[in-house]
Scaffold this active site. Structure first.
Site, PDB file in Angstrom:
ATOM      1  N   SER A  35       0.833  -1.204   0.000  1.00 50.65           N
ATOM      2  CA  SER A  35       0.000   0.000   0.000  1.00 50.65           C
ATOM      3  C   SER A  35       0.870   1.256   0.000  1.00 50.65           C
ATOM      4  CB  SER A  35      -0.926   0.009   1.220  1.00 50.65           C
ATOM      5  OG  SER A  35      -1.637   1.226   1.305  1.00 50.65           O
ATOM      6  N   PHE A  66      -0.213  10.052  -7.583  1.00 49.74           N
ATOM      7  CA  PHE A  66      -0.230   8.616  -7.377  1.00 49.74           C
ATOM      8  C   PHE A  66      -0.953   7.895  -8.502  1.00 49.74           C
ATOM      9  CE2 PHE A  66      -0.550  10.382  -2.896  1.00 49.74           C
ATOM     10  CZ  PHE A  66       0.809  10.499  -2.794  1.00 49.74           C
ATOM     11  N   TRP A  88       2.302   1.635  -3.401  1.00 45.75           N
ATOM     12  CA  TRP A  88       1.275   2.094  -4.346  1.00 45.75           C
ATOM     13  C   TRP A  88       1.181   3.613  -4.320  1.00 45.75           C
ATOM     14  CZ3 TRP A  88      -3.060   5.098  -3.904  1.00 45.75           C
ATOM     15  CH2 TRP A  88      -3.950   5.094  -4.976  1.00 45.75           C
ATOM     16  N   HIS A  89       1.328   4.202  -3.146  1.00 46.17           N
ATOM     17  CA  HIS A  89       1.174   5.650  -3.018  1.00 46.17           C
ATOM     18  C   HIS A  89       2.319   6.416  -3.659  1.00 46.17           C
ATOM     19  CE1 HIS A  89      -1.977   4.730  -0.058  1.00 46.17           C
ATOM     20  NE2 HIS A  89      -2.400   5.953  -0.278  1.00 46.17           N
ATOM     21  N   GLY A  90       3.492   5.845  -3.696  1.00 44.86           N
ATOM     22  CA  GLY A  90       4.597   6.576  -4.303  1.00 44.86           C
ATOM     23  C   GLY A  90       5.862   5.762  -4.371  1.00 44.86           C
TER      24      GLY A  90
END
Length: 485
Positions: free
Chosen positions: A318, A485, A321-323
């Site tokens: 997770s 993102f 996924w954000h960066g």
């Protein structure tokens, strides 16, 4: 084309008018063309990338449904690999190259891995996950593969939620695309309020709080622990107002066209634990990871330590996924660690509460848990907002330094005037109160049933946005945070 722009307002109104004037069989085609135009306003070339992802998942899902068992898995894996390869190339290649180069250098080896000068396609993480979720649903036989390419392409690219979610499920949207949506004034009425509320949160609260946050976080060596505490609390509400604003405007825009998008936030800062926080924050992504990663890993139906490992894996992914940065990975791992420690300490907590004769329903104890959860969340937000891990460590050092150093240079340290700071505090308090009433369905029902009150709220929201946003002194409009993102 940002939601907080005049061009989007004109675009939305034109699409609503044309949509309801067109015969039913042409409406999805019109929305598809509008959605691709909306996306091409950022970068026309990357619309081809979205079209390729759409075509891959569409045809692979058809082949999944029509194939025997062994081949079904092949088409699923092919869809996953092609889409994740595109995501890796544009979002993670340079990050991976940097990590590998540093690791080899640490081992005494030198290797020049070329870096790519590519622009990250806006919204690629959102529409990729939405498309992959659809393919997995078809593979699991939760839904039938969509036969109409137009309807499926619209499902992937529907402009209200295309760039920053919510990440919709096929079971919620695809059937709505098959339905005829007659013009209903109630849909317009129910869509305007969340859209205006979202614009208020973005223009008045998030963009003004961004001034404080950027002033402090972009020059960590020049600020004190107390200033970082203020800026971190400001960032907690900035990112909430910014991201939930996009979801509110998306839901409001879709509602005016007759579509119902899923709720993406549910009073996250009223959460009584980190686990509860993640049930309330970015619900579409949290549920996506739960259904498509956490459960396939074994979820909680395994040994306790494997369950805890599953939690850490999900939160690490997770964060990534954000960066594409170590700060995001560390942020994800810290949130996972919170949950693991909470699980480990739960027996001791229950025993202590029993000795003190305090129940989980005790109001004072609930308030205490809300405050603790908010503080832990803010500590994690430091990693999310910091420009690098070294900056984050410096900020943590300043925050935990005893005695805590004070605020230097008064309000100049935050780059805002005293009236603006007071306004921000009042807005945050109003935001928390409104969130509570909205999600308890008291305020929306009251506004829908009272014409004068509803239009008074519309007028106040628009007036405040004009006075303290678009036409405010020194207002600097910001892109939505989750566009990156």
């Amino acid at each position: 084309m940002n939601f907080n722009s005049l061009s989007y307002l004109i675009f939305l109104v034109l699409n609503i008018v044309v949509y309801y004037l067109l015969p039913g069989r042409f409406r999805n085609l019109q929305l598809l063309a509008a959605s691709y135009y909306f996306y091409m306003c950022w970068n026309p070339k990357y619309a081809l990338l979205m079209l390729f992802s759409t075509a891959v998942t569409y045809f692979c899902s058809l082949f999944v449904q029509r194939s025997v068992w062994g081949k079904r898995r092949f088409w699923l894996v092919l869809s996953l690999l092609l889409n994740l390869a595109i995501l890796f190339f544009f979002k993670y290649y340079n990050f991976a190259s940097n990590v590998v180069t540093r690791a080899l250098s640490f081992a005494g080896l030198q290797m020049d891995i070329p870096f790519l000068d590519v622009l990250l396609p806006v919204g690629i993480s959102f529409y990729t996950f939405q498309a992959l979720g659809y393919t997995i649903d078809v593979y699991r036989k939760d839904i039938e593969a969509e036969k109409s390419f137009i309807d499926y392409a619209l499902f992937v690219s529907f402009f209200p939620q295309l760039v920053a979610g919510p990440i919709e499920r096929s079971g919620n949207i695809l059937h709505q695309l098959k339905e005829y949506h007659p013009f209903r004034f109630d849909n317009i009425k129910e869509g305007i309020l969340p859209a205006l509320w979202g614009l208020f949160k973005k223009v008045v609260v998030a963009d003004n709080l961004a001034v404080i946050v950027n002033q402090v976080y972009n020059s960590p060596k020049e600020h004190t622990g107390a200033e970082f505490l203020v800026a971190t609390a400001a960032f907690a509400f900035q990112i909430y107002c910014d991201f939930s604003a996009y979801s509110d405007i998306a839901r409001g825009s879709a509602k005016m066209l007759g579509f119902n998008l899923m709720q993406n936030f549910n009073c996250p800062y009223f959460a009584v634990s980190i686990k509860d926080f993640w049930r309330r924050w970015h619900i579409s992504l949290s549920s996506w990871f739960k259904d498509y990663l956490y459960f396939p890993l074994g979820g909680s139906r395994c040994s306790k330590w494997r369950h805890r490992l599953n939690i850490m894996i999900v939160f690490a992914v997770s964060g990534l996924w954000h960066g594409a940065a170590l700060t995001f990975v560390a942020w994800g791992l810290l949130n996972g660690l919170y949950q693991v420690l909470s699980d480990l300490l739960q027996p001791a907590r229950k025993k202590l509460l029993s000795l003190l004769h305090i129940s989980d329903e005790n109001k004072g104890y609930k308030v205490f848990r809300i405050l603790v959860t908010f503080c832990l969340t803010c500590l994690a937000w430091v990693l999310f907002r910091a420009n690098s891990l070294s900056d984050a460590m410096q900020i943590y050092g300043a925050i935990f330094r005893i005695p805590l150093s004070g605020i230097h240079g008064s309000l100049a340290a935050f780059g805002v005037s005293f009236p603006t700071l007071v306004l921000m505090l009042l807005c945050v308090l109003a935001l928390l109160a409104a969130d509570w009433f909205i999600h308890n369905r008291k305020l929306p029902q009251k506004l829908n049933n009272t014409l004068v009150l509803r239009y008074a709220v519309y007028f106040i929201l628009i007036a405040v946005m004009l006075l303290f946003g678009s036409y405010g002194d020194g207002y600097d409009p910001q892109d939505f945070v989750y566009f990156q993102f």
